[in-house]
Each structure stands twice: as C-alpha cells, then as structure tokens.
Design a protein around this motif. Structure first.
Motif, short mmCIF file in Angstrom:
data_model
loop_
_atom_site.label_atom_id
_atom_site.label_comp_id
_atom_site.label_asym_id
_atom_site.label_seq_id
_atom_site.Cartn_x
_atom_site.Cartn_y
_atom_site.Cartn_z
N ARG A 25 0.83 -1.20 0.00
CA ARG A 25 0.00 0.00 0.00
C ARG A 25 0.87 1.26 0.00
O ARG A 25 0.51 2.28 -0.57
CB ARG A 25 -0.93 -0.01 1.22
CG ARG A 25 -1.96 1.11 1.19
CD ARG A 25 -3.04 0.92 2.23
NE ARG A 25 -3.78 -0.32 2.08
CZ ARG A 25 -4.80 -0.50 1.25
NH1 ARG A 25 -5.22 0.48 0.49
NH2 ARG A 25 -5.41 -1.67 1.17
N LEU A 26 2.03 1.17 0.67
CA LEU A 26 2.93 2.31 0.76
C LEU A 26 4.13 2.08 -0.16
O LEU A 26 4.60 0.96 -0.31
CB LEU A 26 3.43 2.48 2.20
CG LEU A 26 2.34 2.63 3.27
CD1 LEU A 26 2.97 2.67 4.66
CD2 LEU A 26 1.52 3.88 3.02
N TRP A 27 4.62 3.17 -0.75
CA TRP A 27 5.78 3.07 -1.62
C TRP A 27 7.00 2.72 -0.77
O TRP A 27 7.24 3.33 0.27
CB TRP A 27 6.03 4.38 -2.37
CG TRP A 27 7.11 4.21 -3.38
CD1 TRP A 27 8.42 4.53 -3.24
CD2 TRP A 27 6.97 3.63 -4.68
NE1 TRP A 27 9.12 4.19 -4.36
CE2 TRP A 27 8.25 3.64 -5.27
CE3 TRP A 27 5.90 3.10 -5.40
CZ2 TRP A 27 8.49 3.14 -6.55
CZ3 TRP A 27 6.14 2.62 -6.66
CH2 TRP A 27 7.42 2.63 -7.23
N PRO A 28 7.81 1.75 -1.18
CA PRO A 28 8.98 1.34 -0.39
C PRO A 28 10.05 2.43 -0.34
O PRO A 28 10.34 3.08 -1.35
CB PRO A 28 9.50 0.10 -1.12
CG PRO A 28 8.76 0.00 -2.39
CD PRO A 28 7.62 0.95 -2.37
N TRP A 41 1.40 -0.82 -9.96
CA TRP A 41 1.38 -0.69 -8.50
C TRP A 41 -0.07 -0.92 -8.10
O TRP A 41 -0.92 -0.06 -8.28
CB TRP A 41 1.88 0.67 -8.07
CG TRP A 41 1.88 0.90 -6.58
CD1 TRP A 41 1.73 -0.03 -5.59
CD2 TRP A 41 2.05 2.15 -5.91
NE1 TRP A 41 1.81 0.56 -4.35
CE2 TRP A 41 2.01 1.90 -4.52
CE3 TRP A 41 2.24 3.45 -6.35
CZ2 TRP A 41 2.14 2.91 -3.57
CZ3 TRP A 41 2.38 4.46 -5.41
CH2 TRP A 41 2.33 4.18 -4.03
N LEU A 42 -0.37 -2.09 -7.57
CA LEU A 42 -1.74 -2.46 -7.20
C LEU A 42 -1.92 -2.34 -5.70
O LEU A 42 -2.08 -3.32 -4.98
CB LEU A 42 -2.05 -3.89 -7.70
CG LEU A 42 -3.49 -4.34 -7.63
CD1 LEU A 42 -4.41 -3.44 -8.44
CD2 LEU A 42 -3.62 -5.78 -8.10
N LYS A 43 -1.89 -1.10 -5.21
CA LYS A 43 -1.97 -0.88 -3.76
C LYS A 43 -3.33 -1.29 -3.20
O LYS A 43 -3.44 -1.58 -2.02
CB LYS A 43 -1.62 0.55 -3.40
CG LYS A 43 -2.40 1.62 -4.08
CD LYS A 43 -1.85 3.00 -3.74
CE LYS A 43 -2.08 3.96 -4.86
NZ LYS A 43 -1.40 5.23 -4.65
N GLU A 44 -4.35 -1.37 -4.06
CA GLU A 44 -5.69 -1.76 -3.61
C GLU A 44 -5.74 -3.20 -3.10
O GLU A 44 -6.66 -3.56 -2.37
CB GLU A 44 -6.72 -1.58 -4.74
CG GLU A 44 -6.85 -0.18 -5.25
CD GLU A 44 -5.79 0.21 -6.27
OE1 GLU A 44 -5.01 -0.67 -6.75
OE2 GLU A 44 -5.70 1.41 -6.60
N VAL A 77 -12.85 -8.36 -4.46
CA VAL A 77 -13.01 -9.12 -5.70
C VAL A 77 -12.37 -8.42 -6.90
O VAL A 77 -11.68 -9.05 -7.70
CB VAL A 77 -14.51 -9.40 -5.96
CG1 VAL A 77 -14.72 -10.10 -7.28
CG2 VAL A 77 -15.09 -10.20 -4.81
N GLU A 78 -12.58 -7.13 -7.04
CA GLU A 78 -12.09 -6.42 -8.22
C GLU A 78 -10.57 -6.48 -8.33
O GLU A 78 -10.01 -6.83 -9.38
CB GLU A 78 -12.56 -4.96 -8.19
CG GLU A 78 -12.23 -4.20 -9.45
CD GLU A 78 -12.83 -2.80 -9.45
OE1 GLU A 78 -12.13 -1.90 -9.94
OE2 GLU A 78 -13.96 -2.62 -8.98
N ALA A 79 -9.86 -6.17 -7.24
CA ALA A 79 -8.40 -6.19 -7.27
C ALA A 79 -7.86 -7.61 -7.43
O ALA A 79 -6.91 -7.83 -8.18
CB ALA A 79 -7.84 -5.54 -6.00
N VAL A 80 -8.48 -8.57 -6.76
CA VAL A 80 -8.04 -9.96 -6.88
C VAL A 80 -8.25 -10.45 -8.31
O VAL A 80 -7.35 -11.09 -8.89
CB VAL A 80 -8.76 -10.87 -5.86
CG1 VAL A 80 -8.52 -12.34 -6.16
CG2 VAL A 80 -8.33 -10.53 -4.44
N ASP A 81 -9.40 -10.16 -8.89
CA ASP A 81 -9.65 -10.58 -10.27
C ASP A 81 -8.65 -9.93 -11.23
O ASP A 81 -8.18 -10.58 -12.18
CB ASP A 81 -11.08 -10.24 -10.70
CG ASP A 81 -12.11 -11.19 -10.12
OD1 ASP A 81 -11.72 -12.23 -9.54
OD2 ASP A 81 -13.32 -10.88 -10.24
#
Length: 124
Positions: A25-28, A41-44, A77-81
């Motif tokens: 979720r946070l930028w390294p 970058w799929l922070k969701e 569901v949306e992010a996993v899909d």
C-alpha cells in the motif's frame, strides 16, 4: 496460469520477472520509480491500513495476519480478479518491501492466488 513469483522490491529487476506488480500500500523507502521497473502498482490489493498496523511485521502474529488478510482478499473481488487475470496471462512477480521473506503479505497473496494448488516461486 503463468509462473507466479514473489520478490523483494530491493532486488534488481530481471527479465525473468515477467510482469512486475508492487503489492504494498505504501511506496517502499529508497526505491525510485525507475529502479522499481514496475508494470503495475496495485496498492488496492494490499492489506488494509488497520491490519498492516496491527501486524507490525511481528512474526508471532503472522498466522493470524494471514487469516485476516485472506478474509480481506475474499471481499476485494475487483483487485483480486485484476491480479488473477494478469497472472493467467503472464509470468508475474509480486513485489513487496518487507524485510521478512517468509512472513509478509506477498506470501499470503501468492498462496491465495494459487489456490493452494500450483506452486509459486519465492525469492531466497
């Protein structure tokens, strides 16, 4: 499904990484966007802020963290899909910033995506 790997974002990118997805979720810290060589970058898809803060990267809490994170993934569901579709179409590397290579959200996420079936590759 293509090959699914997990890798610390601090490791150099390789062509064998395939599609590179940051799942934090946070930028390294200390990593530039150019160095990251991300495709997405799929922070969701990362654990909620509340869960991340509760876990605090405490290995003693990892089993409970994994259970709670899987519950979050089931409702996301949306992010996993989106990630599952990418992983079906490409060799995919899930990137994370945590120091612990065994007790982090990318491990849980990769196992979740693999459905406890096909093995995923983990960085050493």
């Amino acid at each position: 499904m293509g090959t699914l790997r997990i890798k610390r974002i601090y490791e150099p990118p390789l062509t064998s990484d395939g599609f590179r997805v940051l799942v934090d979720r946070l930028w390294p810290r200390g990593v530039s966007k150019a160095e990251a060589a991300l495709d997405l970058w799929l922070k969701e898809i990362a654990p909620s802020a509340e869960l991340r803060e509760w876990f605090g990267h405490d290995p003693a809490r990892f089993d409970e963290f994994a259970t709670r994170y899987r519950s979050e993934l089931k409702t996301n569901v949306e992010a996993v899909d989106q990630l599952r579709d990418i992983a079906k179409a490409h060799d995919t590397t899930l990137l994370y910033g945590a120091h612990d290579r065994r007790a982090n959200q990318a491990v849980v996420l990769a196992e979740f995506l693999a459905g406890q079936g096909p093995h995923f590759e983990q960085d050493a």
